[in-house]
Design a protein around this motif. Sequence first.
Motif, PDB file in Angstrom:
ATOM      1  N   VAL A 139       7.038   1.609  11.119  1.00 32.76           N
ATOM      2  CA  VAL A 139       7.347   2.226   9.822  1.00 32.76           C
ATOM      3  C   VAL A 139       7.363   1.110   8.784  1.00 32.76           C
ATOM      4  O   VAL A 139       8.162   0.182   8.916  1.00 32.76           O
ATOM      5  CB  VAL A 139       8.745   2.903   9.834  1.00 32.76           C
ATOM      6  CG1 VAL A 139       9.030   3.564   8.503  1.00 32.76           C
ATOM      7  CG2 VAL A 139       8.854   3.889  10.969  1.00 32.76           C
ATOM      8  N   PRO A 140       6.484   1.159   7.774  1.00 34.94           N
ATOM      9  CA  PRO A 140       6.470   0.057   6.789  1.00 34.94           C
ATOM     10  C   PRO A 140       7.863  -0.192   6.217  1.00 34.94           C
ATOM     11  O   PRO A 140       8.591   0.753   5.917  1.00 34.94           O
ATOM     12  CB  PRO A 140       5.526   0.580   5.700  1.00 34.94           C
ATOM     13  CG  PRO A 140       4.726   1.647   6.341  1.00 34.94           C
ATOM     14  CD  PRO A 140       5.528   2.206   7.464  1.00 34.94           C
ATOM     15  N   GLY A 179       0.832  -1.210   0.000  1.00 36.42           N
ATOM     16  CA  GLY A 179       0.000   0.000   0.000  1.00 36.42           C
ATOM     17  C   GLY A 179       0.861   1.253   0.000  1.00 36.42           C
ATOM     18  O   GLY A 179       0.616   2.191  -0.773  1.00 36.42           O
ATOM     19  N   THR A 180       1.871   1.256   0.861  1.00 35.77           N
ATOM     20  CA  THR A 180       2.770   2.403   0.927  1.00 35.77           C
ATOM     21  C   THR A 180       3.511   2.572  -0.401  1.00 35.77           C
ATOM     22  O   THR A 180       3.659   3.690  -0.910  1.00 35.77           O
ATOM     23  CB  THR A 180       3.783   2.224   2.088  1.00 35.77           C
ATOM     24  OG1 THR A 180       3.068   2.012   3.294  1.00 35.77           O
ATOM     25  CG2 THR A 180       4.675   3.449   2.229  1.00 35.77           C
ATOM     26  N   GLY A 181       3.939   1.446  -0.962  1.00 34.44           N
ATOM     27  CA  GLY A 181       4.662   1.492  -2.241  1.00 34.44           C
ATOM     28  C   GLY A 181       3.812   2.076  -3.365  1.00 34.44           C
ATOM     29  O   GLY A 181       4.291   2.873  -4.172  1.00 34.44           O
ATOM     30  N   LEU A 182       2.537   1.689  -3.405  1.00 33.23           N
ATOM     31  CA  LEU A 182       1.642   2.216  -4.445  1.00 33.23           C
ATOM     32  C   LEU A 182       1.478   3.728  -4.278  1.00 33.23           C
ATOM     33  O   LEU A 182       1.476   4.483  -5.261  1.00 33.23           O
ATOM     34  CB  LEU A 182       0.282   1.522  -4.377  1.00 33.23           C
ATOM     35  CG  LEU A 182       0.262   0.053  -4.827  1.00 33.23           C
ATOM     36  CD1 LEU A 182      -1.041  -0.619  -4.410  1.00 33.23           C
ATOM     37  CD2 LEU A 182       0.455  -0.060  -6.340  1.00 33.23           C
ATOM     38  N   ALA A 183       1.351   4.172  -3.008  1.00 32.30           N
ATOM     39  CA  ALA A 183       1.211   5.608  -2.743  1.00 32.30           C
ATOM     40  C   ALA A 183       2.493   6.356  -3.122  1.00 32.30           C
ATOM     41  O   ALA A 183       2.440   7.459  -3.685  1.00 32.30           O
ATOM     42  CB  ALA A 183       0.863   5.841  -1.281  1.00 32.30           C
ATOM     43  N   LEU A 184       3.627   5.727  -2.841  1.00 31.73           N
ATOM     44  CA  LEU A 184       4.910   6.345  -3.208  1.00 31.73           C
ATOM     45  C   LEU A 184       5.009   6.562  -4.716  1.00 31.73           C
ATOM     46  O   LEU A 184       5.645   7.504  -5.185  1.00 31.73           O
ATOM     47  CB  LEU A 184       6.091   5.448  -2.773  1.00 31.73           C
ATOM     48  CG  LEU A 184       6.457   5.389  -1.292  1.00 31.73           C
ATOM     49  CD1 LEU A 184       7.542   4.344  -1.067  1.00 31.73           C
ATOM     50  CD2 LEU A 184       6.920   6.758  -0.791  1.00 31.73           C
ATOM     51  N   ARG A 185       4.380   5.661  -5.456  1.00 33.66           N
ATOM     52  CA  ARG A 185       4.390   5.775  -6.915  1.00 33.66           C
ATOM     53  C   ARG A 185       3.334   6.760  -7.413  1.00 33.66           C
ATOM     54  O   ARG A 185       3.082   6.874  -8.607  1.00 33.66           O
ATOM     55  CB  ARG A 185       4.162   4.398  -7.553  1.00 33.66           C
ATOM     56  CG  ARG A 185       5.262   3.375  -7.270  1.00 33.66           C
ATOM     57  CD  ARG A 185       6.534   3.661  -8.027  1.00 33.66           C
ATOM     58  NE  ARG A 185       6.378   3.536  -9.458  1.00 33.66           N
ATOM     59  CZ  ARG A 185       6.824   2.501 -10.176  1.00 33.66           C
ATOM     60  NH1 ARG A 185       7.469   1.518  -9.584  1.00 33.66           N
ATOM     61  NH2 ARG A 185       6.636   2.474 -11.472  1.00 33.66           N
ATOM     62  N   GLY A 186       2.677   7.427  -6.480  1.00 28.63           N
ATOM     63  CA  GLY A 186       1.747   8.495  -6.859  1.00 28.63           C
ATOM     64  C   GLY A 186       0.298   8.073  -6.995  1.00 28.63           C
ATOM     65  O   GLY A 186      -0.533   8.855  -7.448  1.00 28.63           O
ATOM     66  N   HIS A 187      -0.009   6.823  -6.608  1.00 25.47           N
ATOM     67  CA  HIS A 187      -1.386   6.359  -6.718  1.00 25.47           C
ATOM     68  C   HIS A 187      -2.107   6.543  -5.390  1.00 25.47           C
ATOM     69  O   HIS A 187      -1.605   6.109  -4.350  1.00 25.47           O
ATOM     70  CB  HIS A 187      -1.424   4.877  -7.104  1.00 25.47           C
ATOM     71  CG  HIS A 187      -0.739   4.590  -8.402  1.00 25.47           C
ATOM     72  ND1 HIS A 187      -1.281   4.949  -9.610  1.00 25.47           N
ATOM     73  CD2 HIS A 187       0.453   4.007  -8.673  1.00 25.47           C
ATOM     74  CE1 HIS A 187      -0.445   4.585 -10.580  1.00 25.47           C
ATOM     75  NE2 HIS A 187       0.609   4.017 -10.041  1.00 25.47           N
ATOM     76  N   ARG A 214       3.472   9.965   6.864  1.00 23.71           N
ATOM     77  CA  ARG A 214       4.759   9.907   6.166  1.00 23.71           C
ATOM     78  C   ARG A 214       4.595   9.961   4.656  1.00 23.71           C
ATOM     79  O   ARG A 214       5.387  10.558   3.953  1.00 23.71           O
ATOM     80  CB  ARG A 214       5.486   8.597   6.495  1.00 23.71           C
ATOM     81  CG  ARG A 214       5.881   8.485   7.929  1.00 23.71           C
ATOM     82  CD  ARG A 214       6.728   7.252   8.128  1.00 23.71           C
ATOM     83  NE  ARG A 214       6.768   6.969   9.546  1.00 23.71           N
ATOM     84  CZ  ARG A 214       5.890   6.211  10.177  1.00 23.71           C
ATOM     85  NH1 ARG A 214       4.919   5.627   9.486  1.00 23.71           N
ATOM     86  NH2 ARG A 214       5.967   6.027  11.465  1.00 23.71           N
ATOM     87  N   THR A 215       3.571   9.270   4.193  1.00 27.61           N
ATOM     88  CA  THR A 215       3.451   9.087   2.747  1.00 27.61           C
ATOM     89  C   THR A 215       2.225   9.809   2.213  1.00 27.61           C
ATOM     90  O   THR A 215       1.117   9.625   2.722  1.00 27.61           O
ATOM     91  CB  THR A 215       3.372   7.575   2.413  1.00 27.61           C
ATOM     92  OG1 THR A 215       4.399   6.895   3.132  1.00 27.61           O
ATOM     93  CG2 THR A 215       3.556   7.338   0.931  1.00 27.61           C
ATOM     94  N   GLU A 216       2.459  10.605   1.225  1.00 23.33           N
ATOM     95  CA  GLU A 216       1.383  11.325   0.531  1.00 23.33           C
ATOM     96  C   GLU A 216       0.468  10.298  -0.150  1.00 23.33           C
ATOM     97  O   GLU A 216       0.917   9.199  -0.486  1.00 23.33           O
ATOM     98  CB  GLU A 216       2.069  12.226  -0.510  1.00 23.33           C
ATOM     99  CG  GLU A 216       1.277  13.380  -1.049  1.00 23.33           C
ATOM    100  CD  GLU A 216       0.854  14.421  -0.010  1.00 23.33           C
ATOM    101  OE1 GLU A 216      -0.113  15.110  -0.300  1.00 23.33           O
ATOM    102  OE2 GLU A 216       1.498  14.510   1.061  1.00 23.33           O
ATOM    103  N   ASN A 217      -0.781  10.619  -0.356  1.00 19.27           N
ATOM    104  CA  ASN A 217      -1.727   9.751  -1.096  1.00 19.27           C
ATOM    105  C   ASN A 217      -2.117   8.468  -0.374  1.00 19.27           C
ATOM    106  O   ASN A 217      -2.673   7.558  -0.985  1.00 19.27           O
ATOM    107  CB  ASN A 217      -1.158   9.303  -2.465  1.00 19.27           C
ATOM    108  CG  ASN A 217      -0.714  10.450  -3.316  1.00 19.27           C
ATOM    109  OD1 ASN A 217      -1.431  11.442  -3.438  1.00 19.27           O
ATOM    110  ND2 ASN A 217       0.477  10.342  -3.893  1.00 19.27           N
ATOM    111  N   GLY A 256       2.103   2.432  12.223  1.00 19.96           N
ATOM    112  CA  GLY A 256       2.497   3.452  13.193  1.00 19.96           C
ATOM    113  C   GLY A 256       1.439   4.513  13.445  1.00 19.96           C
ATOM    114  O   GLY A 256       1.761   5.642  13.799  1.00 19.96           O
ATOM    115  N   CYS A 257       0.152   4.154  13.279  1.00 17.33           N
ATOM    116  CA  CYS A 257      -0.890   5.156  13.507  1.00 17.33           C
ATOM    117  C   CYS A 257      -1.875   4.681  14.570  1.00 17.33           C
ATOM    118  O   CYS A 257      -3.018   5.141  14.625  1.00 17.33           O
ATOM    119  CB  CYS A 257      -1.614   5.487  12.202  1.00 17.33           C
ATOM    120  SG  CYS A 257      -2.473   4.083  11.486  1.00 17.33           S
ATOM    121  N   GLU A 258      -1.424   3.771  15.449  1.00 19.37           N
ATOM    122  CA  GLU A 258      -2.335   3.151  16.428  1.00 19.37           C
ATOM    123  C   GLU A 258      -2.959   4.164  17.393  1.00 19.37           C
ATOM    124  O   GLU A 258      -4.049   3.951  17.902  1.00 19.37           O
ATOM    125  CB  GLU A 258      -1.600   2.041  17.205  1.00 19.37           C
ATOM    126  CG  GLU A 258      -0.493   2.499  18.147  1.00 19.37           C
ATOM    127  CD  GLU A 258       0.849   2.700  17.454  1.00 19.37           C
ATOM    128  OE1 GLU A 258       0.900   2.696  16.213  1.00 19.37           O
ATOM    129  OE2 GLU A 258       1.850   2.894  18.183  1.00 19.37           O
TER     130      GLU A 258
END
Lengths: 257, 82
Positions: A210-211, A11-19, A66-69, A38-40
């Motif tokens: 942190v993922p 999920g984090t990786g997809l967001a990092l790619r702008g999705h 941490r991650t946009e999107n 890390g959002c518990e």
Amino acid sequence: MGKTTSSAAIGTGLALRGHKTVIIDFDIGLRNLDLIMGCERRVVYDFVNVIREEANLNQALIKDKRTENLFILPASQTRDKDALTYEGVEHILEELKKDFEFIVCDSPAGIETGAVMAMYFADEAIVTTNPEVSSVRDSDRILGILQSKSRAAEEGRTIKEHLLLTRYCPTRVENGEMLSVQDVEDILAVPLLGVIPESQAVLKASNTGVPVILDEESIAGQAYLDAVGRLIGDDIPHRFLSVEKKKGFFKRLVGAN
Amino acid sequence: MGFFDQFRKQNKETANVAKDRLQIIVAHARAEREQPDYLPKMQHEIMQVIRKYVDVSQDKVKVQVDKNEDCSVLELNIVLDK
């Protein structure tokens, strides 16, 4: 078998790619995605609150810091087994579809309600397996359910299946102590999305919330980045499948290779 | 590889065993999944009919469906005692 770690990383990786991506925790009663992300401490409302209309979707969605999107929909801690309903889940997914490019459903282990729901509505499935007999057998059962009991199957469509092999240890494979990638591929006959090597970085990532995909120095993080690339269509060769050969004393001396 | 390593390795090469066991169990599970839904019930009813005439135990009766290219074959195998 690393499902939550993998959901968080992908999920984090997809967001990092702008999705624009949302990760949903389907493990009702045993929520853990929030910890891994890390959002518990920011969970106020959850998946079941939204289904029961005690909160709206925007109140329950947690925006990743941490991650946009990237957004997280936490699971409920309720012990009510019937908290998830087909209608409720379908309604939430339809709402999310309007806003998000990817909806990552983190399925719990087993074949109970949460897992069945996560599978039922899937368009694509990433089956996470360890190179270990019980894990591979379970994965085969899960593939059977995806192929017969999902909405896609009911409508005569096929779910796109991917195999993600985690906790892979090339040294033990070379010693004949662990099933190889090829073995697992032969048995399950599902296209390989990625192989995540056994790495201390995974525990470190969950310890700190942190993922692991954000730990780009680690081989596990890099392997997840590759897997996400393949998921969205990049042609990336597989890495970390064989033992890194340490340079021998003589070779270091002469500086060869 | 050293002389003693050879011995150690033979004891440790268990991945092949794992693969063989998995291939058998997975093939079995798939065959079961692919059989029609009515098969267990039909098997039960066939058993009842047979039991009316002969005394056979459940494990002496095998019902399976094999798929060929253009048709399916229902195979019924009953072992009768002498």
